[in-house]
Write a protein that holds these residues in place. Structure first.
Motif, PDB file in Angstrom:
ATOM      1  N   LEU A  25      48.749  40.636  40.066  1.00 56.33           N
ATOM      2  CA  LEU A  25      47.323  40.889  40.313  1.00 56.33           C
ATOM      3  C   LEU A  25      46.702  41.511  39.072  1.00 56.33           C
ATOM      4  CD1 LEU A  25      44.894  41.029  42.277  1.00 56.33           C
ATOM      5  CD2 LEU A  25      45.673  43.336  42.882  1.00 56.33           C
ATOM      6  N   ILE A  26      45.625  40.896  38.607  1.00 57.82           N
ATOM      7  CA  ILE A  26      44.904  41.401  37.437  1.00 57.82           C
ATOM      8  C   ILE A  26      43.615  42.044  37.926  1.00 57.82           C
ATOM      9  CG2 ILE A  26      43.792  40.776  35.272  1.00 57.82           C
ATOM     10  CD1 ILE A  26      45.751  38.468  35.076  1.00 57.82           C
ATOM     11  N   ALA A  27      43.367  43.257  37.470  1.00 56.45           N
ATOM     12  CA  ALA A  27      42.160  43.983  37.891  1.00 56.45           C
ATOM     13  C   ALA A  27      41.588  44.720  36.692  1.00 56.45           C
ATOM     14  CB  ALA A  27      42.502  44.963  39.007  1.00 56.45           C
ATOM     15  N   LYS A  28      40.386  45.233  36.866  1.00 54.67           N
ATOM     16  CA  LYS A  28      39.815  46.054  35.798  1.00 54.67           C
ATOM     17  C   LYS A  28      39.339  47.371  36.385  1.00 54.67           C
ATOM     18  CE  LYS A  28      35.208  43.861  35.829  1.00 54.67           C
ATOM     19  NZ  LYS A  28      34.223  43.136  35.012  1.00 54.67           N
ATOM     20  N   GLU A  29      39.401  48.400  35.558  1.00 52.23           N
ATOM     21  CA  GLU A  29      38.985  49.724  35.992  1.00 52.23           C
ATOM     22  C   GLU A  29      38.253  50.416  34.847  1.00 52.23           C
ATOM     23  OE1 GLU A  29      42.599  51.652  37.042  1.00 52.23           O
ATOM     24  OE2 GLU A  29      43.323  51.793  34.985  1.00 52.23           O
ATOM     25  N   ILE A  30      37.492  51.429  35.197  1.00 51.48           N
ATOM     26  CA  ILE A  30      36.729  52.167  34.182  1.00 51.48           C
ATOM     27  C   ILE A  30      37.340  53.553  34.044  1.00 51.48           C
ATOM     28  CG2 ILE A  30      34.476  53.122  33.555  1.00 51.48           C
ATOM     29  CD1 ILE A  30      33.210  50.868  35.199  1.00 51.48           C
ATOM     30  N   ILE A  31      37.790  53.860  32.825  1.00 50.81           N
ATOM     31  CA  ILE A  31      38.378  55.159  32.526  1.00 50.81           C
ATOM     32  C   ILE A  31      37.652  55.726  31.312  1.00 50.81           C
ATOM     33  CG2 ILE A  31      40.468  56.375  31.814  1.00 50.81           C
ATOM     34  CD1 ILE A  31      42.098  54.324  33.305  1.00 50.81           C
ATOM     35  N   HIS A  32      37.126  56.941  31.463  1.00 51.23           N
ATOM     36  CA  HIS A  32      36.372  57.589  30.383  1.00 51.23           C
ATOM     37  C   HIS A  32      35.258  56.664  29.869  1.00 51.23           C
ATOM     38  CE1 HIS A  32      39.373  60.654  30.557  1.00 51.23           C
ATOM     39  NE2 HIS A  32      40.335  59.867  30.065  1.00 51.23           N
ATOM     40  N   LYS A  33      34.561  56.058  30.821  1.00 50.41           N
ATOM     41  CA  LYS A  33      33.402  55.197  30.533  1.00 50.41           C
ATOM     42  C   LYS A  33      33.766  53.942  29.732  1.00 50.41           C
ATOM     43  CE  LYS A  33      30.088  59.033  30.641  1.00 50.41           C
ATOM     44  NZ  LYS A  33      28.994  59.738  29.934  1.00 50.41           N
ATOM     45  N   ARG A  34      35.061  53.567  29.722  1.00 46.71           N
ATOM     46  CA  ARG A  34      35.499  52.336  29.065  1.00 46.71           C
ATOM     47  C   ARG A  34      36.200  51.438  30.072  1.00 46.71           C
ATOM     48  NH1 ARG A  34      36.228  51.895  23.548  1.00 46.71           N
ATOM     49  NH2 ARG A  34      36.438  49.676  24.072  1.00 46.71           N
ATOM     50  N   THR A  35      35.897  50.144  30.004  1.00 50.70           N
ATOM     51  CA  THR A  35      36.535  49.176  30.904  1.00 50.70           C
ATOM     52  C   THR A  35      37.878  48.762  30.330  1.00 50.70           C
ATOM     53  OG1 THR A  35      34.371  48.345  31.562  1.00 50.70           O
ATOM     54  CG2 THR A  35      36.274  46.950  32.045  1.00 50.70           C
ATOM     55  N   ARG A  36      38.892  48.706  31.201  1.00 49.27           N
ATOM     56  CA  ARG A  36      40.213  48.246  30.784  1.00 49.27           C
ATOM     57  C   ARG A  36      40.819  47.367  31.874  1.00 49.27           C
ATOM     58  NH1 ARG A  36      44.677  52.979  31.287  1.00 49.27           N
ATOM     59  NH2 ARG A  36      45.933  51.168  31.842  1.00 49.27           N
ATOM     60  N   THR A  37      41.666  46.443  31.425  1.00 50.67           N
ATOM     61  CA  THR A  37      42.324  45.504  32.335  1.00 50.67           C
ATOM     62  C   THR A  37      43.725  46.011  32.667  1.00 50.67           C
ATOM     63  OG1 THR A  37      41.097  43.582  31.555  1.00 50.67           O
ATOM     64  CG2 THR A  37      43.231  43.152  32.555  1.00 50.67           C
ATOM     65  N   THR A  38      44.109  45.887  33.945  1.00 49.36           N
ATOM     66  CA  THR A  38      45.450  46.272  34.380  1.00 49.36           C
ATOM     67  C   THR A  38      46.127  45.067  35.034  1.00 49.36           C
ATOM     68  OG1 THR A  38      44.683  47.019  36.551  1.00 49.36           O
ATOM     69  CG2 THR A  38      44.733  48.653  34.769  1.00 49.36           C
TER      70      THR A  38
END
Length: 557
Positions: free
Chosen positions: A501-514
């Motif tokens: 499963l590929i998802a994206k999240e926002i950490i410290h106002k930056r988008t990253r893919t997991t």
């Protein structure tokens, strides 16, 4: 197969490491989560076009690295060796860096290579197939190679026999072309060749003459050093109370010792042998000293001769041997020009004979290809039938052409997807859903040619029973080749051996893919989401379980 993939600072990915396995791996996730970004990264890894836009904002460079494991007979090994790249224990590591200025650095097993080289090696490891990227299957010029690969056990030996004759045919054809130049061109060429022959003949060269002269020149230039060294060496060995005198006295003393005790006999013999060997060396040195003579006139002669040879080397070759080889070559060409008409007649007879051989072998090659074309056609029809395209007609067309490196055949794949419609080149088929199924059928047959196959949303535009058929077909391909697939179809996800499963999240106002490997329970939840959308009900969960159970049943050996 692709074992490991590492991506850093690429688009919205900051850092991801993915371990892949054999079989069918399906990647799913919400739209925009970054599924296609991972495929883009793999595409760049195998030589795709890159740019600074791929580098994550605020970073200096993007880095992509992939580890592949291949078998001992894989075509990649031969390609790598051509570029001086060692492949040990079946491991191939591709690495690519793209700077924020757009420059790329490519490495294969640690060795720097060009993008073209990486593309050539990468193409034998991964075949990426997307909605609009059909690669070699959509390239008419490569259809003949695909057919030859399909029937390689019988076709390849026949093609090699044809190629051997074709190369001779081209060689004679080029000779005729050279001899058929205009009279004025030939006259100028003849003047040049005769001038070169006279110049080489006048030099009266002998094989290895330059090496022998260089050795003699070295002796004369270093005469004083050589004479002094020999003289000093002689005096050290032959002078009073030195060398041989001392060893001779030692030999006498050891003879006395050996008479008293026989255990010293071997030592005495060793010293005696050394004495007589040194005595011979002294005599040789004395003879050499008597014969040594410094001749400045001879040195001048050598310098002059070497200069003459070096002048010829600048024109005709790096060694005397190459100059003499060149002489024989232009001598043959000169004779051909002087006897142009008879030579042309002789060459034409050779060409006619070779053409007859070429046509006979070429027609035999065509016959074998047509036999395998029928087998390929039947195989593709079976695959298409399983994809609910039983009305589709596939055909391998043969058109005669002038002899070429591949034979006498211009081969193209033609197809008609609807009854009553004429056959058209495969490259002209445009319907999205139909094209996806046609390409999947062809991939099923040709998938063993590469280590891994990647499908990037090739199931777009299909649903229902066709979607299920495509899912089963992808699984079938994964039996022989590792398959990585991005899909929105729950049927495809259910057939997966590995579901990520590929998802994206926002950490410290930056988008990253997991990315995450799903457990059995998580698979049910994700397939349920794919069936119904955002709301997952008990009904969708039950439907997801049914799809998974059905997939397990299909995959049972």
């Amino acid at each position: 197969m692709l074992q490991e993939l590492s991506i850093r600072n690429f688009a919205i990915i900051d850092k991801i490491s993915i371990s892949f396995s054999e079989g069918l791996t399906v990647l799913t996730g919400e739209t925009g989560a970054g599924k296609s970004i991972i495929i883009d990264a793999v595409h760049l890894l195998v030589g795709g076009r890159g740019s600074a836009e791929f580098v994550r904002h605020g970073e200096k460079k993007a880095e992509i690295e992939g580890l592949f494991f291949i078998h001992d007979e894989h075509s990649c090994i031969k390609k790598a060796s051509e570029y001086g790249i060692d492949v040990e224990e079946g491991m191939v590591v591709l690495r690519r860096e793209i700077s924020n200025t757009g420059k790329s650095v490519c490495r294969v097993n640690g060795k720097l290579v060009t993008i073209a080289t990486m593309r050539e090696i990468g193409s034998s490891l991964i075949d990426i197939h997307g909605q609009h990227e059909h690669q070699e299957l959509m390239n008419d010029a490569l259809h003949v190679l695909l057919l030859d690969q399909y029937g390689k056990k019988e076709i390849v030996p026949a093609r090699e026999r044809y190629t051997n004759v074709y190369e001779k045919y081209l060689e004679v054809q080029n000779k005729i072309k050279e001899l058929s130049k205009t009279e004025q061109q030939m006259a100028h060429r003849l003047d040049l060749l005769q001038f070169q022959m006279r110049e080489i003949e006048k030099a009266n060269l002998k094989m290895n003459e330059d090496d022998l002269l260089e050795e003699e020149r070295k002796r004369l230039v270093n005469f004083e050093k050589l004479f002094g060294s020999l003289k000093d060496g002689y005096e050290q060995l032959q002078g009073d109370q030195r060398g041989l005198d001392s060893i001779g006295r030692a030999m006498s003393m050891l003879e006395t010792a050996a008479e008293v005790d026989s255990k010293y006999q071997s030592i005495k013999e060793s010293v005696s042998n050394s004495y007589y060997m040194l005595e011979d060396a002294v005599l040789t040195i004395r003879t050499e000293l008597d014969m040594l003579e410094y001749d400045p006139m001879r040195l001048n002669e050598i310098e002059s001769r070497l200069n003459e040879i070096n002048q010829l080397k600048r024109k005709y070759g790096y060694t005397v041997e190459q100059i003499l080889d060149y002489y024989e070559k232009i001598k043959e060409e000169t004779e051909s020009i002087l006897n142009k008409e008879s030579r042309l007649e002789e060459l034409q007879k050779q060409l006619d004979k070779l053409k007859k051989q070429l046509m006979d072998i070429g027609n035999h090659l065509t016959k074998i290809r047509k036999k395998w074309a029928n087998k390929l056609t039947n195989a593709i029809h079976r695959e298409l039938k399983e994809l609910y395209m039983d009305k589709t007609v596939f055909e391998v067309t043969f058109n005669e052409q002038l002899p070429s490196g591949n034979g006498l055949d211009n081969i193209q794949f033609y197809i008609s997807t609807n009854p009553g419609e004429p056959l058209k080149p495969l490259s002209k088929v445009a319907s999205g859903g139909e094209l996806s199924r046609i390409m999947l059928a062809l991939k099923t047959i040709f998938s063993t040619r590469v280590t891994s196959v990647i499908f990037d949303e090739v199931d777009t535009g299909v649903s229902g029973r066709v979607a299920q058929a495509m899912a089963e077909k992808m699984y079938k391909i994964s039996v022989n080749s590792q398959v990585l697939c991005i899909s929105h179809l729950p049927q495809v996800a259910a057939m997966a051996d590995h579901h990520m499963l590929i998802a994206k999240e926002i950490i410290h106002k930056r988008t990253r893919t997991t990315i995450k490997n799903l457990t059995e329970k998580e698979k049910i939840k994700e397939i349920g989401r794919m069936i119904s959308g955002t709301e997952i009900t008990d009904i969708t969960k039950r439907h997801a379980k049914e799809l998974l159970q059905s997939a397990y049943t299909i995959k049972k050996p």
